[in-house]
Design an enzyme around this catalytic site. Structure first.
Site, short mmCIF file in Angstrom:
data_model
loop_
_atom_site.label_atom_id
_atom_site.label_comp_id
_atom_site.label_asym_id
_atom_site.label_seq_id
_atom_site.Cartn_x
_atom_site.Cartn_y
_atom_site.Cartn_z
N PHE A 17 -36.64 -71.44 74.54
CA PHE A 17 -36.47 -72.71 75.57
C PHE A 17 -35.41 -73.58 74.85
O PHE A 17 -34.40 -73.99 75.21
CB PHE A 17 -37.60 -73.21 76.18
CG PHE A 17 -37.48 -74.62 76.86
CD1 PHE A 17 -36.42 -74.92 77.77
CD2 PHE A 17 -38.48 -75.51 76.61
CE1 PHE A 17 -36.46 -76.06 78.32
CE2 PHE A 17 -38.42 -76.81 77.04
CZ PHE A 17 -37.33 -77.17 77.92
N THR A 91 -45.64 -71.26 71.33
CA THR A 91 -45.54 -72.63 71.78
C THR A 91 -46.59 -73.07 72.86
O THR A 91 -46.96 -74.14 73.04
CB THR A 91 -44.46 -73.03 72.20
OG1 THR A 91 -44.13 -72.30 73.39
CG2 THR A 91 -43.34 -72.90 71.11
N THR A 130 -43.99 -80.56 66.90
CA THR A 130 -44.52 -81.15 68.19
C THR A 130 -45.54 -82.36 67.95
O THR A 130 -45.95 -82.55 67.13
CB THR A 130 -45.21 -79.98 68.92
OG1 THR A 130 -46.27 -80.47 69.96
CG2 THR A 130 -46.12 -79.30 67.87
N ASP A 131 -45.42 -83.10 68.83
CA ASP A 131 -46.31 -84.31 69.09
C ASP A 131 -47.82 -83.98 69.10
O ASP A 131 -48.54 -84.58 68.69
CB ASP A 131 -46.18 -85.40 70.20
CG ASP A 131 -46.13 -84.80 71.54
OD1 ASP A 131 -46.70 -83.32 71.59
OD2 ASP A 131 -46.17 -85.28 72.53
N GLU A 132 -47.88 -82.46 69.52
CA GLU A 132 -49.49 -82.09 69.38
C GLU A 132 -50.11 -82.13 68.17
O GLU A 132 -51.30 -82.25 68.09
CB GLU A 132 -49.39 -80.65 70.02
CG GLU A 132 -48.89 -80.70 71.49
CD GLU A 132 -49.27 -79.38 72.20
OE1 GLU A 132 -50.33 -79.00 72.29
OE2 GLU A 132 -48.65 -79.55 73.33
N TYR A 155 -52.90 -73.57 68.67
CA TYR A 155 -51.31 -73.96 68.60
C TYR A 155 -51.12 -75.29 67.51
O TYR A 155 -50.19 -75.21 66.77
CB TYR A 155 -50.81 -74.05 69.97
CG TYR A 155 -49.58 -74.86 69.88
CD1 TYR A 155 -48.40 -74.11 69.24
CD2 TYR A 155 -49.49 -76.12 70.69
CE1 TYR A 155 -47.28 -74.82 69.32
CE2 TYR A 155 -48.08 -76.38 70.68
CZ TYR A 155 -46.87 -75.85 70.02
OH TYR A 155 -45.80 -76.50 69.99
N ALA A 156 -51.66 -76.45 68.03
CA ALA A 156 -51.29 -77.40 67.17
C ALA A 156 -51.79 -77.39 65.69
O ALA A 156 -51.02 -77.86 64.93
CB ALA A 156 -52.08 -78.60 67.92
N LYS A 159 -48.79 -75.46 64.03
CA LYS A 159 -47.92 -76.46 63.78
C LYS A 159 -47.96 -77.39 62.86
O LYS A 159 -47.22 -77.83 61.99
CB LYS A 159 -47.21 -77.02 65.21
CG LYS A 159 -46.81 -76.06 65.91
CD LYS A 159 -45.44 -75.33 65.77
CE LYS A 159 -44.30 -76.10 66.01
NZ LYS A 159 -43.04 -75.35 65.58
N ASN A 184 -43.44 -83.19 75.00
CA ASN A 184 -43.59 -82.36 76.10
C ASN A 184 -42.23 -82.09 76.60
O ASN A 184 -41.54 -83.11 77.14
CB ASN A 184 -44.63 -82.68 77.15
CG ASN A 184 -45.67 -82.03 76.90
OD1 ASN A 184 -46.53 -82.85 75.79
ND2 ASN A 184 -46.47 -81.18 77.45
N LYS A 194 -45.60 -72.99 81.20
CA LYS A 194 -45.59 -74.23 81.00
C LYS A 194 -45.94 -74.79 82.27
O LYS A 194 -45.30 -74.69 83.25
CB LYS A 194 -44.51 -74.79 80.01
CG LYS A 194 -44.33 -74.12 78.70
CD LYS A 194 -45.71 -74.72 77.99
CE LYS A 194 -45.65 -74.03 76.46
NZ LYS A 194 -44.36 -74.44 75.67
N ASN A 254 -50.76 -85.98 84.73
CA ASN A 254 -50.32 -84.84 85.37
C ASN A 254 -50.25 -85.01 86.60
O ASN A 254 -49.43 -84.38 87.23
CB ASN A 254 -51.34 -83.70 84.80
CG ASN A 254 -51.16 -83.44 83.21
OD1 ASN A 254 -50.21 -83.79 82.63
ND2 ASN A 254 -52.26 -82.56 83.03
N PRO A 279 -60.29 -75.57 77.56
CA PRO A 279 -61.24 -75.91 76.72
C PRO A 279 -60.43 -76.79 75.33
O PRO A 279 -59.42 -76.45 75.02
CB PRO A 279 -61.58 -74.82 75.78
CG PRO A 279 -60.98 -73.80 76.53
CD PRO A 279 -60.21 -74.11 77.63
P1 TYD Z 1 -48.35 -77.41 78.82
O1 TYD Z 1 -47.02 -77.51 79.91
O2 TYD Z 1 -49.21 -76.35 78.79
O3 TYD Z 1 -48.09 -78.64 77.68
P2 TYD Z 1 -49.08 -79.15 76.75
O4 TYD Z 1 -50.68 -78.62 76.96
O5 TYD Z 1 -48.62 -78.47 75.38
O6 TYD Z 1 -49.11 -80.58 76.84
O7 TYD Z 1 -49.41 -78.50 80.07
C1 TYD Z 1 -48.65 -80.05 80.31
C2 TYD Z 1 -50.12 -80.69 80.85
O8 TYD Z 1 -50.33 -79.92 82.31
C3 TYD Z 1 -51.36 -80.51 80.05
O9 TYD Z 1 -52.16 -81.66 80.17
C4 TYD Z 1 -52.05 -79.25 80.68
C5 TYD Z 1 -51.89 -79.34 82.25
N1 TYD Z 1 -51.91 -78.11 82.82
C6 TYD Z 1 -52.73 -78.00 83.98
O10 TYD Z 1 -53.04 -78.84 84.50
N2 TYD Z 1 -52.31 -76.63 84.68
C7 TYD Z 1 -51.65 -75.76 84.03
O11 TYD Z 1 -51.74 -74.56 84.63
C8 TYD Z 1 -51.02 -75.93 82.73
C9 TYD Z 1 -50.11 -74.80 82.33
C10 TYD Z 1 -51.00 -77.13 82.27
#
Ligand code: TYD
Length: 346
Positions: A17, A91, A130-132, A155-156, A159, A184, A194, A254, A279
């Protein structure tokens, strides 16, 4: 071009990506530099992501694994590489919870192999992180580059380990290493596992949007074009041994992210479905980006603009994402969301 301007770049993960967006960005800015895309073409790395660039006279492709030291070394020799930009990584947090070992293998050992080759050849390496790695950031704090790392997912953690190896190579061997920690990132060609592409494509298909928990987790959504410009700023004006955060400096929940997607696509909020949480789900990420601003960079898109622009891209590019959703992704979706969305036709 100045003497230290990178002329021949190895872009690992260049079919992924952010990698493919960066290849496009870089070749549009510096069409005379040589770009060697080194990619294993696992599920998120796709030839299609480079689209119209195939056939570009300065673009070369090598099918390879970043954990394969001999192949990386030979590729760097063959193309007289003077800069490695490491986009190659596993990722997705949910995937790291389900199958963590491959994250250590690719993200930690793979980065280590690249650092070793860079050390051997005396060339520069840029690590895309990543910021994670900072973990959950309590309100109203923001994380700066010197803050402690508290990674909380496999993952975090992988990284963070890679970042620290990169710093160790700078300190121990004086290797010219720079690192960016992006928030993100959203935009064209992001795999639909994602959140933003998943919710956009689900909405376009009239399917439920699975929101983990209460949906009040906060993220900083940066457009991939801004992310690429941030990496470019560091490649051209950054200092060896330094780390730079890349993000908008804002964060939204979100549920706010989903509202932008649904509003942009003209879909109803009844598609929102709160499901069992992830989790160890990090509640909030938030970055201080003043160090990158000092290099003359600024984000062009707000979080909302980046998400809306991305949703529009998915609305106009079903030919790109439909084959992915109809492929192996279907099985992942079934396994991951089947329990969470029991009444929905997956
Ligand atoms: P994601 O794109 O997986 O990035 P990250 O976890 O690395 O930040 O998720 C972005 C946010 O969206 C994160 O708080 C998790 C949430 N999310 C959901 O609520 N439902 C989903 O099915 C997914 C994939 C993510």
């Amino acid at each position: 071009m100045s003497a230290d301007f990178p002329r021949s770049l190895l872009m690992t993960g260049g079919c992924g990506f952010i990698g493919s967006n960066f290849v496009r960005f870089w070749l549009s800015r510096f069409p005379l530099s040589t770009v060697v895309v080194y990619d294993l073409l696992t599920y998120a790395g796709r030839r299609e992501n480079l689209g119209e660039l195939w056939g570009h006279p300065q673009l070369h492709f090598v099918l390879g694994d970043i954990t394969d030291l001999e192949r990386v070394r030979q590729t760097c020799h063959e193309y007289a590489i003077d800069l490695i930009v490491n986009f190659a990584a596993e990722t997705h947090v949910d995937q790291s919870i389900a199958r963590p070992l491959v994250f250590t293998e690719t993200n930690v050992r793979g980065t280590h192999v690249l650092l070793e080759v860079a050390r051997e050849l005396g060339i520069r390496l840029h690590q895309v992180s990543t910021d994670e790695v900072y973990g959950h950031v309590p309100e109203p704090q923001q994380r700066s580059e010197d803050d402690a790392l508290w990674p909380r997912s496999p993952y975090a953690a992988s990284k963070a380990a890679a970042d620290q190896l990169a710093q160790a190579y700078f300190i121990t061997y004086g290797l010219a290493v720079t690192t960016t920690r992006g928030s993100n990132t959203v935009g064209p060609y992001q795999h639909p596992e994602k959140a933003v592409p998943l919710f956009s494509t689900n909405a376009l298909l009239g399917q439920q949007l699975p929101i983990y928990g209460d949906g009040l987790q906060q993220r900083d959504y940066v457009h991939v074009h801004d992310h690429c410009a941030g990496i470019e700023a560091v490649l051209l004006r950054g200092t060896a041994g330094e780390i730079y955060n890349v993000g908008t400096g804002q964060d939204i929940t979100n549920l706010e992210m989903v509202d932008v997607i649904l509003g942009t696509l003209g879909k109803d909020r009844c598609l929102i479905e709160h499901v069992t949480d992830r989790p160890g789900h990090d509640r909030r990420y938030s970055l201080n980006v003043s160090k990158l601003h000092a290099l003359g960079w600024a984000a062009q898109y707000t979080c909302q603009q980046a998400i809306a622009e991305t949703a529009r891209w998915y609305a106009g590019h079903a030919e790109w994402w439909q084959p992915i959703r109809n492929g192996t992704f279907r099985q992942y979706y079934q396994e991951h969301y089947g329990q969470r969305l029991p009444d929905t036709d997956l």
